[in-house]
Design a protein around this motif. Sequence first.
Motif, mmCIF file in Angstrom:
data_model
loop_
_atom_site.group_PDB
_atom_site.id
_atom_site.type_symbol
_atom_site.label_atom_id
_atom_site.label_comp_id
_atom_site.label_asym_id
_atom_site.label_seq_id
_atom_site.Cartn_x
_atom_site.Cartn_y
_atom_site.Cartn_z
ATOM 1 N N THR A 1 -43.347 -18.866 18.947
ATOM 2 C CA THR A 1 -44.594 -18.816 19.480
ATOM 3 C C THR A 1 -44.991 -18.151 18.243
ATOM 4 O OG1 THR A 1 -44.636 -19.682 21.323
ATOM 5 C CG2 THR A 1 -47.051 -18.322 20.574
ATOM 6 N N PHE A 2 -45.124 -16.696 18.452
ATOM 7 C CA PHE A 2 -45.361 -15.755 17.870
ATOM 8 C C PHE A 2 -43.672 -16.402 16.095
ATOM 9 C CE2 PHE A 2 -45.992 -14.226 21.509
ATOM 10 C CZ PHE A 2 -47.467 -14.288 21.731
ATOM 11 N N GLY A 3 -43.411 -16.542 15.502
ATOM 12 C CA GLY A 3 -42.825 -16.524 14.480
ATOM 13 C C GLY A 3 -41.507 -15.347 14.269
ATOM 14 N N ILE A 4 -41.439 -14.395 15.383
ATOM 15 C CA ILE A 4 -40.789 -13.685 15.266
ATOM 16 C C ILE A 4 -38.953 -13.843 15.392
ATOM 17 C CG2 ILE A 4 -41.758 -11.729 15.421
ATOM 18 C CD1 ILE A 4 -41.229 -12.002 18.487
ATOM 19 N N PRO A 5 -38.227 -12.996 15.022
ATOM 20 C CA PRO A 5 -36.375 -13.052 15.533
ATOM 21 C C PRO A 5 -36.709 -12.548 17.221
ATOM 22 C CG PRO A 5 -37.198 -10.943 14.480
ATOM 23 C CD PRO A 5 -37.771 -12.178 14.281
ATOM 24 N N THR A 6 -35.767 -12.641 18.235
ATOM 25 C CA THR A 6 -35.087 -12.100 19.059
ATOM 26 C C THR A 6 -34.219 -11.930 19.407
ATOM 27 O OG1 THR A 6 -35.138 -14.144 20.005
ATOM 28 C CG2 THR A 6 -37.203 -13.814 20.802
ATOM 29 N N VAL A 7 -33.571 -10.364 20.962
ATOM 30 C CA VAL A 7 -32.259 -10.459 21.128
ATOM 31 C C VAL A 7 -32.438 -10.249 22.307
ATOM 32 C CG1 VAL A 7 -33.308 -8.026 20.081
ATOM 33 C CG2 VAL A 7 -30.603 -8.166 20.794
ATOM 34 N N THR A 8 -31.128 -10.358 22.547
ATOM 35 C CA THR A 8 -30.665 -10.242 23.963
ATOM 36 C C THR A 8 -29.301 -10.322 24.185
ATOM 37 O OG1 THR A 8 -31.132 -11.536 26.110
ATOM 38 C CG2 THR A 8 -30.035 -12.819 24.738
ATOM 39 N N ASP A 9 -28.983 -8.743 25.541
ATOM 40 C CA ASP A 9 -27.298 -8.791 25.988
ATOM 41 C C ASP A 9 -27.098 -10.176 26.422
ATOM 42 O OD1 ASP A 9 -28.207 -5.867 25.908
ATOM 43 O OD2 ASP A 9 -29.727 -6.693 26.736
ATOM 44 N N ILE A 10 -25.447 -10.375 25.987
ATOM 45 C CA ILE A 10 -24.771 -10.591 26.573
ATOM 46 C C ILE A 10 -23.219 -10.611 27.384
ATOM 47 C CG2 ILE A 10 -24.904 -13.082 25.228
ATOM 48 C CD1 ILE A 10 -22.672 -11.700 23.129
ATOM 49 N N HIS A 11 -23.031 -9.929 28.234
ATOM 50 C CA HIS A 11 -21.845 -9.589 29.066
ATOM 51 C C HIS A 11 -20.664 -10.418 29.135
ATOM 52 C CE1 HIS A 11 -26.212 -8.941 30.379
ATOM 53 N NE2 HIS A 11 -25.536 -7.429 30.672
ATOM 54 N N GLU A 12 -20.724 -11.854 29.337
ATOM 55 C CA GLU A 12 -18.916 -12.338 29.507
ATOM 56 C C GLU A 12 -19.310 -13.006 28.207
ATOM 57 O OE1 GLU A 12 -17.772 -13.459 33.067
ATOM 58 O OE2 GLU A 12 -19.545 -12.827 33.872
ATOM 59 N N SER A 13 -17.644 -13.091 27.190
ATOM 60 C CA SER A 13 -17.846 -13.397 26.176
ATOM 61 C C SER A 13 -18.298 -15.126 26.173
ATOM 62 C CB SER A 13 -16.062 -14.064 25.411
ATOM 63 O OG SER A 13 -15.432 -12.595 25.906
ATOM 64 N N HIS A 14 -18.317 -16.489 27.445
ATOM 65 C CA HIS A 14 -18.730 -17.195 27.856
ATOM 66 C C HIS A 14 -20.369 -17.528 26.784
ATOM 67 C CE1 HIS A 14 -19.589 -16.121 31.395
ATOM 68 N NE2 HIS A 14 -20.151 -17.239 31.673
ATOM 69 N N GLU A 15 -20.957 -16.359 27.694
ATOM 70 C CA GLU A 15 -22.316 -16.660 27.213
ATOM 71 C C GLU A 15 -23.220 -16.217 25.857
ATOM 72 O OE1 GLU A 15 -23.039 -13.955 31.337
ATOM 73 O OE2 GLU A 15 -24.000 -12.697 29.165
ATOM 74 N N ALA A 16 -21.962 -15.600 24.838
ATOM 75 C CA ALA A 16 -22.212 -15.376 23.524
ATOM 76 C C ALA A 16 -23.046 -16.803 23.009
ATOM 77 C CB ALA A 16 -21.314 -14.922 22.342
ATOM 78 N N ALA A 17 -21.923 -18.336 22.762
ATOM 79 C CA ALA A 17 -22.590 -19.282 22.099
ATOM 80 C C ALA A 17 -23.437 -19.408 23.166
ATOM 81 C CB ALA A 17 -21.204 -20.121 22.810
ATOM 82 N N ILE A 18 -23.568 -19.347 24.753
ATOM 83 C CA ILE A 18 -24.680 -20.140 25.335
ATOM 84 C C ILE A 18 -26.034 -19.216 24.443
ATOM 85 C CG2 ILE A 18 -26.067 -20.207 27.460
ATOM 86 C CD1 ILE A 18 -23.488 -20.226 29.157
ATOM 87 N N ALA A 19 -26.231 -17.667 24.262
ATOM 88 C CA ALA A 19 -26.942 -17.478 24.294
ATOM 89 C C ALA A 19 -27.522 -17.681 22.225
ATOM 90 C CB ALA A 19 -26.993 -16.262 24.868
ATOM 91 N N ALA A 20 -26.510 -17.723 21.835
ATOM 92 C CA ALA A 20 -26.851 -18.108 20.387
ATOM 93 C C ALA A 20 -28.089 -19.054 20.373
ATOM 94 C CB ALA A 20 -25.987 -17.890 19.821
ATOM 95 N N GLU A 21 -28.478 -19.994 20.713
ATOM 96 C CA GLU A 21 -28.935 -21.181 21.324
ATOM 97 C C GLU A 21 -30.012 -21.014 21.345
ATOM 98 O OE1 GLU A 21 -27.542 -24.191 20.646
ATOM 99 O OE2 GLU A 21 -25.556 -23.715 19.640
ATOM 100 N N PHE A 22 -31.326 -19.984 21.704
ATOM 101 C CA PHE A 22 -32.005 -19.376 22.004
ATOM 102 C C PHE A 22 -32.518 -18.050 21.169
ATOM 103 C CE2 PHE A 22 -30.279 -21.605 25.786
ATOM 104 C CZ PHE A 22 -30.623 -22.604 26.319
ATOM 105 N N VAL A 23 -31.994 -17.057 20.462
ATOM 106 C CA VAL A 23 -32.279 -15.672 20.140
ATOM 107 C C VAL A 23 -31.303 -15.446 18.706
ATOM 108 C CG1 VAL A 23 -32.846 -14.749 22.334
ATOM 109 C CG2 VAL A 23 -30.369 -14.629 21.340
ATOM 110 N N ASP A 24 -31.605 -14.233 18.054
ATOM 111 C CA ASP A 24 -31.715 -14.504 17.222
ATOM 112 C C ASP A 24 -30.535 -13.358 16.707
ATOM 113 O OD1 ASP A 24 -33.898 -16.342 15.407
ATOM 114 O OD2 ASP A 24 -34.331 -14.698 16.084
ATOM 115 N N VAL A 25 -30.397 -12.554 17.199
ATOM 116 C CA VAL A 25 -29.795 -11.407 17.596
ATOM 117 C C VAL A 25 -28.408 -11.536 19.120
ATOM 118 C CG1 VAL A 25 -29.209 -8.557 16.811
ATOM 119 C CG2 VAL A 25 -30.795 -10.652 15.529
ATOM 120 N N LEU A 26 -27.820 -11.057 18.904
ATOM 121 C CA LEU A 26 -26.855 -10.931 20.406
ATOM 122 C C LEU A 26 -26.554 -9.113 20.840
ATOM 123 C CD1 LEU A 26 -24.152 -13.619 20.270
ATOM 124 C CD2 LEU A 26 -26.270 -13.748 21.526
#
Length: 272
Positions: free
Chosen positions: A86-111
């Motif tokens: 919507t805003f044309g901006i990058p996003t960042v979110t936390d990950i806590h377990e190894s398997h979450e990295a690939a999942i979150a990477a589909e939605f955000v720009d920075v882990l």
Amino acid sequence: MTIDLIVPGIRHADSGNFFLMAGPCVIEGEDIAMQIAERVVSITDRLKIPYIYKGSFRKANRSRADSFSGIGDEKALNILRKIGDTFGIPTVTDIHESHEAAIAAEFVDVLQIPAFLCRQTELLVAAAKTGKGVNVKKGQFLSAGAMRFALDKVVDSGNSKVMLTDRGNSFGYQDLIVDFRGIPEMRSFGVPVVMDCTHSLQQPNQVSGVTGGKPALIETIAKAAIAVGADGLFIETHPDPANAKSDGANMLHLDVLESLLRKLIRLREAVC
């Protein structure tokens, strides 16, 4: 390495300003998440500050089992994607377990690697292998120099898009203190260094099981960080911190964000 190499397409990367990672502690719902994004985008565009929207899709490290941890992983991650689109901006979110990295990477720009997990090799390697930017928060129990090893784990896994974030050191059982010598020390590693101006003011391990904080000192921490050369600032912000569902005790009220950023821009111009 500059922030535009870690987060391609970030706006205002050539402005000469510090960059900002800001947003709510956790995604509480679409309306409030979008409201915060709209306000901060408007401010940072006006001030030409490179901006990355921050929001945890889930909080895994709460003090009490009955503390709010999220609205559901898929729902929160889709909100983060919508904010980015919507805003044309990058996003960042936390990950806590190894398997979450690939999942979150589909939605955000920075882990983002939480401070308590910055030594977890498998987590760092998994984040690195997504090819996304990786923000590693310095453990409260580590020296700045020891973060070289966390950095090496990411780089040696084939990803040089790394930044390091200081968030203070444990000082007794229920307080944190910031050693500002750590910012230039970590910058000497050749990566951007961020100061977490809100979590560094936490008062953890309260007997109530609810973390306290000293938000009145956010401006002090931010000014000191800019004065010693921080490349970026991390600030959790909310329009109603008293009723935020996580970390409200150390958040910056959204209404005062612009005035703070204006002061920090002037300070950066003076010291650079």
